[in-house]
Motif scaffolding. Structure first.
Motif, PDB file in Angstrom:
ATOM      1  N   LEU A 117       0.832  -1.213   0.000  1.00 28.26           N
ATOM      2  CA  LEU A 117       0.000   0.000   0.000  1.00 28.26           C
ATOM      3  C   LEU A 117       0.861   1.254   0.000  1.00 28.26           C
ATOM      4  CD1 LEU A 117      -2.750  -1.061   2.577  1.00 28.26           C
ATOM      5  CD2 LEU A 117      -2.990  -0.890   0.088  1.00 28.26           C
ATOM      6  N   PHE A 118       1.954   1.215   0.762  1.00 26.84           N
ATOM      7  CA  PHE A 118       2.833   2.376   0.831  1.00 26.84           C
ATOM      8  C   PHE A 118       3.519   2.635  -0.515  1.00 26.84           C
ATOM      9  CE2 PHE A 118       7.237   3.940   1.591  1.00 26.84           C
ATOM     10  CZ  PHE A 118       6.905   5.258   1.885  1.00 26.84           C
ATOM     11  N   LEU A 119       4.066   1.585  -1.122  1.00 28.13           N
ATOM     12  CA  LEU A 119       4.758   1.755  -2.401  1.00 28.13           C
ATOM     13  C   LEU A 119       3.794   2.228  -3.492  1.00 28.13           C
ATOM     14  CD1 LEU A 119       7.223  -1.304  -2.514  1.00 28.13           C
ATOM     15  CD2 LEU A 119       7.732   1.077  -1.945  1.00 28.13           C
ATOM     16  N   GLU A 120       2.559   1.747  -3.419  1.00 27.78           N
ATOM     17  CA  GLU A 120       1.560   2.190  -4.390  1.00 27.78           C
ATOM     18  C   GLU A 120       1.293   3.693  -4.232  1.00 27.78           C
ATOM     19  OE1 GLU A 120       0.301   1.005  -6.984  1.00 27.78           O
ATOM     20  OE2 GLU A 120      -1.322   2.432  -7.352  1.00 27.78           O
ATOM     21  N   ARG A 121       1.231   4.142  -2.991  1.00 27.93           N
ATOM     22  CA  ARG A 121       1.041   5.575  -2.748  1.00 27.93           C
ATOM     23  C   ARG A 121       2.250   6.381  -3.223  1.00 27.93           C
ATOM     24  NH1 ARG A 121      -2.536   3.420   0.777  1.00 27.93           N
ATOM     25  NH2 ARG A 121      -4.308   4.728   1.378  1.00 27.93           N
ATOM     26  N   LEU A 122       3.425   5.838  -2.954  1.00 20.89           N
ATOM     27  CA  LEU A 122       4.650   6.518  -3.374  1.00 20.89           C
ATOM     28  C   LEU A 122       4.683   6.641  -4.898  1.00 20.89           C
ATOM     29  CD1 LEU A 122       7.263   7.603  -2.058  1.00 20.89           C
ATOM     30  CD2 LEU A 122       8.301   5.370  -2.463  1.00 20.89           C
ATOM     31  N   ARG A 123       4.299   5.576  -5.556  1.00 23.52           N
ATOM     32  CA  ARG A 123       4.330   5.538  -7.021  1.00 23.52           C
ATOM     33  C   ARG A 123       3.401   6.583  -7.628  1.00 23.52           C
ATOM     34  NH1 ARG A 123       1.900   3.046 -11.413  1.00 23.52           N
ATOM     35  NH2 ARG A 123       0.117   2.367 -10.166  1.00 23.52           N
ATOM     36  N   THR A 124       2.224   6.747  -7.011  1.00 24.49           N
ATOM     37  CA  THR A 124       1.229   7.655  -7.583  1.00 24.49           C
ATOM     38  C   THR A 124       1.264   9.035  -6.921  1.00 24.49           C
ATOM     39  OG1 THR A 124      -0.406   6.752  -6.049  1.00 24.49           O
ATOM     40  CG2 THR A 124      -0.344   5.782  -8.255  1.00 24.49           C
ATOM     41  N   SER A 125       2.284   9.281  -6.090  1.00 29.02           N
ATOM     42  CA  SER A 125       2.325  10.557  -5.367  1.00 29.02           C
ATOM     43  C   SER A 125       2.784  11.703  -6.267  1.00 29.02           C
ATOM     44  CB  SER A 125       3.272  10.433  -4.167  1.00 29.02           C
ATOM     45  OG  SER A 125       4.591  10.205  -4.620  1.00 29.02           O
ATOM     46  N   THR A 126       2.515  12.908  -5.820  1.00 26.58           N
ATOM     47  CA  THR A 126       3.008  14.086  -6.533  1.00 26.58           C
ATOM     48  C   THR A 126       4.046  14.783  -5.664  1.00 26.58           C
ATOM     49  OG1 THR A 126       1.199  15.376  -5.594  1.00 26.58           O
ATOM     50  CG2 THR A 126       0.854  14.447  -7.789  1.00 26.58           C
ATOM     51  N   GLU A 127       4.692  15.785  -6.227  1.00 26.25           N
ATOM     52  CA  GLU A 127       5.808  16.414  -5.547  1.00 26.25           C
ATOM     53  C   GLU A 127       5.476  16.919  -4.140  1.00 26.25           C
ATOM     54  OE1 GLU A 127       8.365  19.531  -7.636  1.00 26.25           O
ATOM     55  OE2 GLU A 127       8.089  17.895  -9.072  1.00 26.25           O
ATOM     56  N   ASP A 128       4.253  17.364  -3.945  1.00 28.29           N
ATOM     57  CA  ASP A 128       3.932  17.910  -2.624  1.00 28.29           C
ATOM     58  C   ASP A 128       3.310  16.880  -1.677  1.00 28.29           C
ATOM     59  OD1 ASP A 128       1.721  17.797  -4.181  1.00 28.29           O
ATOM     60  OD2 ASP A 128       0.953  19.805  -3.700  1.00 28.29           O
ATOM     61  N   VAL A 174      14.639   4.283  -8.469  1.00 27.08           N
ATOM     62  CA  VAL A 174      14.076   3.539  -9.579  1.00 27.08           C
ATOM     63  C   VAL A 174      12.568   3.714  -9.623  1.00 27.08           C
ATOM     64  CG1 VAL A 174      15.607   1.706 -10.288  1.00 27.08           C
ATOM     65  CG2 VAL A 174      14.657   1.681  -8.020  1.00 27.08           C
ATOM     66  N   VAL A 175      12.185   4.872 -10.067  1.00 24.82           N
ATOM     67  CA  VAL A 175      10.745   5.139 -10.158  1.00 24.82           C
ATOM     68  C   VAL A 175      10.072   4.070 -11.006  1.00 24.82           C
ATOM     69  CG1 VAL A 175       9.007   6.858 -10.764  1.00 24.82           C
ATOM     70  CG2 VAL A 175      11.266   7.599 -10.035  1.00 24.82           C
ATOM     71  N   ALA A 176      10.722   3.738 -12.129  1.00 19.97           N
ATOM     72  CA  ALA A 176      10.134   2.763 -13.046  1.00 19.97           C
ATOM     73  C   ALA A 176       9.979   1.397 -12.403  1.00 19.97           C
ATOM     74  CB  ALA A 176      10.987   2.649 -14.298  1.00 19.97           C
ATOM     75  N   LEU A 177      10.976   1.051 -11.575  1.00 16.04           N
ATOM     76  CA  LEU A 177      10.944  -0.260 -10.925  1.00 16.04           C
ATOM     77  C   LEU A 177       9.744  -0.434 -10.019  1.00 16.04           C
ATOM     78  CD1 LEU A 177      14.316  -1.515  -9.511  1.00 16.04           C
ATOM     79  CD2 LEU A 177      12.695  -2.706 -10.962  1.00 16.04           C
ATOM     80  N   LEU A 178       9.305   0.672  -9.440  1.00 17.31           N
ATOM     81  CA  LEU A 178       8.159   0.600  -8.536  1.00 17.31           C
ATOM     82  C   LEU A 178       6.982  -0.067  -9.220  1.00 17.31           C
ATOM     83  CD1 LEU A 178       7.872   3.912  -6.503  1.00 17.31           C
ATOM     84  CD2 LEU A 178       8.087   1.597  -5.632  1.00 17.31           C
ATOM     85  N   GLY A 179       6.764   0.303 -10.465  1.00 16.50           N
ATOM     86  CA  GLY A 179       5.653  -0.269 -11.213  1.00 16.50           C
ATOM     87  C   GLY A 179       5.816  -1.759 -11.435  1.00 16.50           C
ATOM     88  N   GLU A 180       7.088  -2.193 -11.481  1.00 16.77           N
ATOM     89  CA  GLU A 180       7.387  -3.596 -11.730  1.00 16.77           C
ATOM     90  C   GLU A 180       7.335  -4.426 -10.451  1.00 16.77           C
ATOM     91  OE1 GLU A 180      11.050  -6.178 -13.446  1.00 16.77           O
ATOM     92  OE2 GLU A 180      11.144  -4.008 -13.709  1.00 16.77           O
ATOM     93  N   SER A 181       7.824  -3.831  -9.352  1.00 22.88           N
ATOM     94  CA  SER A 181       7.894  -4.604  -8.118  1.00 22.88           C
ATOM     95  C   SER A 181       6.543  -4.756  -7.442  1.00 22.88           C
ATOM     96  CB  SER A 181       8.895  -3.985  -7.150  1.00 22.88           C
ATOM     97  OG  SER A 181       8.627  -2.630  -6.963  1.00 22.88           O
ATOM     98  N   LEU A 182       5.681  -3.766  -7.654  1.00 22.62           N
ATOM     99  CA  LEU A 182       4.391  -3.812  -6.968  1.00 22.62           C
ATOM    100  C   LEU A 182       3.544  -5.027  -7.305  1.00 22.62           C
ATOM    101  CD1 LEU A 182       3.241  -0.147  -6.605  1.00 22.62           C
ATOM    102  CD2 LEU A 182       3.348  -1.921  -4.857  1.00 22.62           C
ATOM    103  N   PRO A 183       3.329  -5.324  -8.596  1.00 19.81           N
ATOM    104  CA  PRO A 183       2.522  -6.502  -8.916  1.00 19.81           C
ATOM    105  C   PRO A 183       3.137  -7.770  -8.343  1.00 19.81           C
ATOM    106  CG  PRO A 183       2.943  -5.204 -10.891  1.00 19.81           C
ATOM    107  CD  PRO A 183       3.758  -4.596  -9.794  1.00 19.81           C
ATOM    108  N   LEU A 184       4.469  -7.811  -8.295  1.00 21.09           N
ATOM    109  CA  LEU A 184       5.137  -8.999  -7.796  1.00 21.09           C
ATOM    110  C   LEU A 184       4.921  -9.174  -6.298  1.00 21.09           C
ATOM    111  CD1 LEU A 184       7.333 -10.868  -9.326  1.00 21.09           C
ATOM    112  CD2 LEU A 184       8.636 -10.079  -7.357  1.00 21.09           C
ATOM    113  N   ILE A 185       5.119  -8.096  -5.555  1.00 18.02           N
ATOM    114  CA  ILE A 185       4.875  -8.143  -4.118  1.00 18.02           C
ATOM    115  C   ILE A 185       3.403  -8.467  -3.867  1.00 18.02           C
ATOM    116  CG2 ILE A 185       4.751  -6.681  -2.043  1.00 18.02           C
ATOM    117  CD1 ILE A 185       7.388  -5.403  -2.946  1.00 18.02           C
ATOM    118  N   ALA A 186       2.545  -7.872  -4.683  1.00 10.38           N
ATOM    119  CA  ALA A 186       1.110  -8.138  -4.547  1.00 10.38           C
ATOM    120  C   ALA A 186       0.787  -9.604  -4.810  1.00 10.38           C
ATOM    121  CB  ALA A 186       0.322  -7.239  -5.503  1.00 10.38           C
TER     122      ALA A 186
END
Ligand code: 1PZ
Length: 205
Positions: A117-128, A174-186
């Motif tokens: 849940l945290f990584l998903e939030r980080l992935r979709t977060s904005t600068e602020d 590795v911003v891009a990696l976040l998208g890859e690791s999330l489905p795997l952890i999920a």
């Protein structure tokens, strides 16, 4: 700090934990947790009470794995079967098996949901966006439900010390990696969740 943690390595270890039959190898599951502990330690002492708990749970599972019944602890699936068939699990209240593999791994399993849940939030977060808010939102949605008041308070204090979003991206770089690791952890999470649900193990004391 940057070289003590790599999301890439976490990703690779959790990937190795999945067998072809979609069973989960405990050896790699705990190796993934070891990487996360290294990361938490690099964040500072405020998190040491959290990482100590994870380390002690990793140790319990490692002892089973290297013990005389180690062959039953190769996968989460074989562990659940073995411990249940041999009545090695306290099912409703703590008794003669307070540190079963099943209940120990359940604690890490619940924490993996927090991470997802945290990584998903980080992935979709904005600068602020604030990491402390992402952390505590993810926490309230997952682990908090299983923690007593005192732990929730201590965790709340730890969250205030969490580094900002830029640091997270620098460290994980590795911003891009976040998208890859999330489905795997999920996926690892979901396989474990289904197995525990099927065996009525989700509320182990
Ligand atoms: C990056 C910053 C890390 C934030 C961590 C957020 C999660 C907070 C978890 C707080 C754990 C508090 C200390 C230990 C509590 C134990 O009582 C419980 C239940 O075990 P029991 O007492 O039944 O044996 N332990 C847990 O719930 C396991 C908690 C693991 C937390 C792992 C965090 C993952 C960090 C990944 C870093 C990116």
């Amino acid at each position: 700090m940057a070289d003590t943690f790599s999301l890439q390595r976490v990703l690779e270890t959790f990937r190795s934990s999945l067998s072809e039959k979609k069973e989960v190898y405990i050896k790699y599951y705990i190796a993934g947790w070891q990487e996360l502990v290294a990361f938490m330690n690099s964040l500072g002492n405020v998190f040491s009470f959290i990482s100590k708990d994870v380390v002690s749970k990793i140790q319990i599972l490692e002892n089973f794995l290297s013990g005389e019944n180690g062959s039953h602890y190769v996968t989460i699936q074989s562990m659940v079967k073995y411990e249940l068939e041999n009545e090695l699990v306290d099912l409703t209240k703590r008794g003669s098996h307070p540190e079963s593999g099943c209940r120990t791994l359940l604690r890490l399993h619940r924490a993996l949901r927090w991470l997802e849940l945290f990584l998903e939030r980080l992935r979709t977060s904005t600068e602020d966006s604030k990491t402390s808010v992402m952390c505590s939102d993810a926490y309230n949605e997952s682990l908090a439900q299983h923690h007593p008041w005192l732990i929730r308070k201590a965790v709340g204090v730890a969250f205030c010390a969490i580094p900002g979003r830029d640091t997270f991206f620098d460290v994980m770089h590795v911003v891009a990696l976040l998208g890859e690791s999330l489905p795997l952890i999920a996926e690892v999470y979901q396989i474990t969740e289904d197995l525990y649900a099927k065996n009525n193990l989700l509320e182990l004391p």
